[in-house]
Design a protein around this motif. Structure first.
Motif, PDB file in Angstrom:
ATOM      1  N   ARG A 151       0.829  -1.093   0.040  1.00  0.00           N
ATOM      2  CA  ARG A 151       0.177   0.007   0.107  1.00  0.00           C
ATOM      3  C   ARG A 151       0.985   1.131   0.035  1.00  0.00           C
ATOM      4  NH1 ARG A 151      -5.557   1.384   2.057  1.00  0.00           N
ATOM      5  NH2 ARG A 151      -5.691  -0.939   1.942  1.00  0.00           N
ATOM      6  N   VAL A 152       0.603   2.251  -0.937  1.00  0.00           N
ATOM      7  CA  VAL A 152       1.379   3.620  -1.074  1.00  0.00           C
ATOM      8  C   VAL A 152       0.417   4.441  -0.569  1.00  0.00           C
ATOM      9  CG1 VAL A 152       2.633   5.065  -2.300  1.00  0.00           C
ATOM     10  CG2 VAL A 152       2.723   2.525  -2.874  1.00  0.00           C
ATOM     11  N   PRO A 153       0.620   5.141   0.874  1.00  0.00           N
ATOM     12  CA  PRO A 153      -0.300   6.195   1.089  1.00  0.00           C
ATOM     13  C   PRO A 153      -0.347   7.259   0.122  1.00  0.00           C
ATOM     14  CG  PRO A 153       1.131   5.227   3.043  1.00  0.00           C
ATOM     15  CD  PRO A 153       1.502   4.755   1.626  1.00  0.00           C
ATOM     16  N   ASP A 154      -1.307   7.948   0.056  1.00  0.00           N
ATOM     17  CA  ASP A 154      -1.794   9.217  -0.650  1.00  0.00           C
ATOM     18  C   ASP A 154      -0.980   9.198  -2.004  1.00  0.00           C
ATOM     19  OD1 ASP A 154      -3.335   9.809   1.634  1.00  0.00           O
ATOM     20  OD2 ASP A 154      -1.468  10.834   2.393  1.00  0.00           O
ATOM     21  N   ALA A 155      -0.959   7.846  -2.708  1.00  0.00           N
ATOM     22  CA  ALA A 155      -0.320   7.933  -3.932  1.00  0.00           C
ATOM     23  C   ALA A 155      -1.246   8.590  -5.388  1.00  0.00           C
ATOM     24  CB  ALA A 155      -0.026   6.553  -4.520  1.00  0.00           C
ATOM     25  N   ILE A 156      -2.537   8.440  -4.991  1.00  0.00           N
ATOM     26  CA  ILE A 156      -3.433   8.883  -6.082  1.00  0.00           C
ATOM     27  C   ILE A 156      -4.232  10.103  -5.808  1.00  0.00           C
ATOM     28  CG2 ILE A 156      -5.477   8.162  -7.511  1.00  0.00           C
ATOM     29  CD1 ILE A 156      -4.494   5.241  -6.822  1.00  0.00           C
ATOM     30  N   VAL A 158      -6.958  12.442  -6.584  1.00  0.00           N
ATOM     31  CA  VAL A 158      -8.202  12.424  -7.509  1.00  0.00           C
ATOM     32  C   VAL A 158      -8.821  13.815  -7.622  1.00  0.00           C
ATOM     33  CG1 VAL A 158      -9.109   9.911  -7.149  1.00  0.00           C
ATOM     34  CG2 VAL A 158      -9.917  11.663  -5.514  1.00  0.00           C
ATOM     35  N   ALA A 159      -8.616  14.730  -6.498  1.00  0.00           N
ATOM     36  CA  ALA A 159      -8.958  16.192  -6.457  1.00  0.00           C
ATOM     37  C   ALA A 159      -7.846  16.766  -5.216  1.00  0.00           C
ATOM     38  CB  ALA A 159     -10.461  16.197  -6.065  1.00  0.00           C
ATOM     39  N   PRO A 160      -7.807  17.907  -5.348  1.00  0.00           N
ATOM     40  CA  PRO A 160      -7.359  18.791  -4.561  1.00  0.00           C
ATOM     41  C   PRO A 160      -7.672  18.130  -3.104  1.00  0.00           C
ATOM     42  CG  PRO A 160      -7.992  20.248  -6.115  1.00  0.00           C
ATOM     43  CD  PRO A 160      -8.640  18.974  -6.429  1.00  0.00           C
ATOM     44  N   ASP A 161      -6.934  18.223  -2.031  1.00  0.00           N
ATOM     45  CA  ASP A 161      -7.324  17.684  -0.702  1.00  0.00           C
ATOM     46  C   ASP A 161      -7.944  16.190  -0.891  1.00  0.00           C
ATOM     47  OD1 ASP A 161      -6.227  19.968   0.480  1.00  0.00           O
ATOM     48  OD2 ASP A 161      -8.088  20.956  -0.281  1.00  0.00           O
ATOM     49  N   ASP A 162      -8.018  15.380  -1.599  1.00  0.00           N
ATOM     50  CA  ASP A 162      -8.469  14.119  -1.771  1.00  0.00           C
ATOM     51  C   ASP A 162      -7.478  12.904  -2.273  1.00  0.00           C
ATOM     52  OD1 ASP A 162     -10.031  11.881  -1.860  1.00  0.00           O
ATOM     53  OD2 ASP A 162     -11.738  12.352  -3.252  1.00  0.00           O
ATOM     54  N   ASP A 163      -6.531  12.491  -1.389  1.00  0.00           N
ATOM     55  CA  ASP A 163      -5.541  11.793  -1.872  1.00  0.00           C
ATOM     56  C   ASP A 163      -5.980  10.252  -1.479  1.00  0.00           C
ATOM     57  OD1 ASP A 163      -3.947  13.822  -2.955  1.00  0.00           O
ATOM     58  OD2 ASP A 163      -2.543  13.852  -1.114  1.00  0.00           O
ATOM     59  N   ARG A 164      -5.833   9.360  -2.165  1.00  0.00           N
ATOM     60  CA  ARG A 164      -6.206   7.839  -1.929  1.00  0.00           C
ATOM     61  C   ARG A 164      -4.914   7.200  -1.882  1.00  0.00           C
ATOM     62  NH1 ARG A 164     -11.435   7.641  -3.504  1.00  0.00           N
ATOM     63  NH2 ARG A 164     -12.379   9.780  -3.058  1.00  0.00           N
ATOM     64  N   ASP A 165      -5.038   5.919  -1.316  1.00  0.00           N
ATOM     65  CA  ASP A 165      -3.961   5.041  -1.180  1.00  0.00           C
ATOM     66  C   ASP A 165      -3.992   4.152  -2.574  1.00  0.00           C
ATOM     67  OD1 ASP A 165      -3.469   5.935   1.473  1.00  0.00           O
ATOM     68  OD2 ASP A 165      -4.139   3.837   2.346  1.00  0.00           O
ATOM     69  N   GLU A 166      -2.820   3.840  -2.871  1.00  0.00           N
ATOM     70  CA  GLU A 166      -2.483   2.621  -4.137  1.00  0.00           C
ATOM     71  C   GLU A 166      -2.282   1.594  -3.369  1.00  0.00           C
ATOM     72  OE1 GLU A 166      -0.201   1.698  -8.161  1.00  0.00           O
ATOM     73  OE2 GLU A 166       0.837   2.895  -6.495  1.00  0.00           O
TER      74      GLU A 166
END
Length: 174
Positions: A151-156, A158-166
Motif C-alpha cells: 500500500r502506498v499512502p496518498d499515491a493517487i 483524485v482532487a485537491p485535498d483528496d488523496d487515496r492509497d494505491e
C-alpha cells in the motif's frame, strides 16, 4: 444470465466504441478506472488507444464480457511485464463492469475469466493489480482470492485535498 467472455477479440469500430462507452459510463458512475467524473469519451479515447497499441505490440491482452444482448458489459486488460525477471506475472488493468450490471456477480465472473485467461499464458504464475483505496475495492478483490501485498499512502490524487492509497494486490494462480 451469465456473460460470454472472449479473449483477444477482433477490434472493430463497434467494439472500440462499445469499450469507450463502457469506460465513460463506469468512470461517470464513480468507478476507479483512471478518471474522475465527469469525463467524456474524447478524454478517455487516448488511453484506450494506448491500450490498443500495447495489444498490437503483443504486450497486452483484452478480455471482453458480452451480455445476453451481445453488448459489451465488462472488460479487463492483462499486460505482460517487459522485464525478463518479472515475466512470471502479469498486470491486470482497467477492470470494468457496466453500472447497469452491478450486483449480478459479473465482477466475480470477470475476475474468474481473467484468472483462466492468465493461466493460459505461458509461464504466468500470478496476477498483480493496483486499485484506488477509499472505495472498498481491496475488500472485493480479497473476496475473489487476491491478497493485499502493499500500500502506498496518498499515491493517487483524485482532487485537491483528496488523496487515496494505491493498494497492490496479488492473485497466485497455482
Amino acid at each position: 444470465m451469465p456473460l460470454t467472455f472472449t479473449l483477444d477479440p477482433a477490434i472493430t469500430a463497434t467494439l472500440r466504441d462499445d469499450i469507450l462507452d463502457l469506460w465513460t459510463d463506469v468512470s461517470n458512475a464513480g468507478g476507479s478506472v483512471g478518471f474522475v467524473p465527469p469525463v467524456t469519451r474524447e478524454q478517455i479515447r487516448p488511453e484506450l488507444v494506448r491500450h490498443f497499441v500495447q495489444m498490437a505490440e503483443g504486450r497486452t491482452r483484452l478480455l471482453v464480457g458480452l451480455d445476453e444482448a451481445g453488448r459489451v458489459a465488462a472488460t479487463a486488460f492483462l499486460t505482460r511485464n517487459s522485464h525478463r525477471l518479472m515475466a512470471h506475472w502479469v498486470w491486470l488493468y482497467t477492470v470494468m463492469v457496466h453500472p447497469r450490471h452491478q450486483g449480478r456477480g459479473y465482477g466475480r465472473d470477470l475476475l474468474d475469466a481473467v484468472a483462466d485467461a492468465a493461466r493460459g499464458l505461458d509461464g504466468v504464475e500470478s496476477i498483480r493489480l493496483s486499485c484506488r483505496g477509499g472505495h472498498g475495492l481491496e475488500r472485493f478483490y480479497a473476496s475473489c482470492g487476491y491478497k493485499e501485498v502493499g500500500r502506498v499512502p496518498d499515491a493517487i490524487r483524485v482532487a485537491p485535498d483528496d488523496d487515496r492509497d494505491e493498494v497492490l494486490m496479488l492473485l497466485p494462480l497455482g
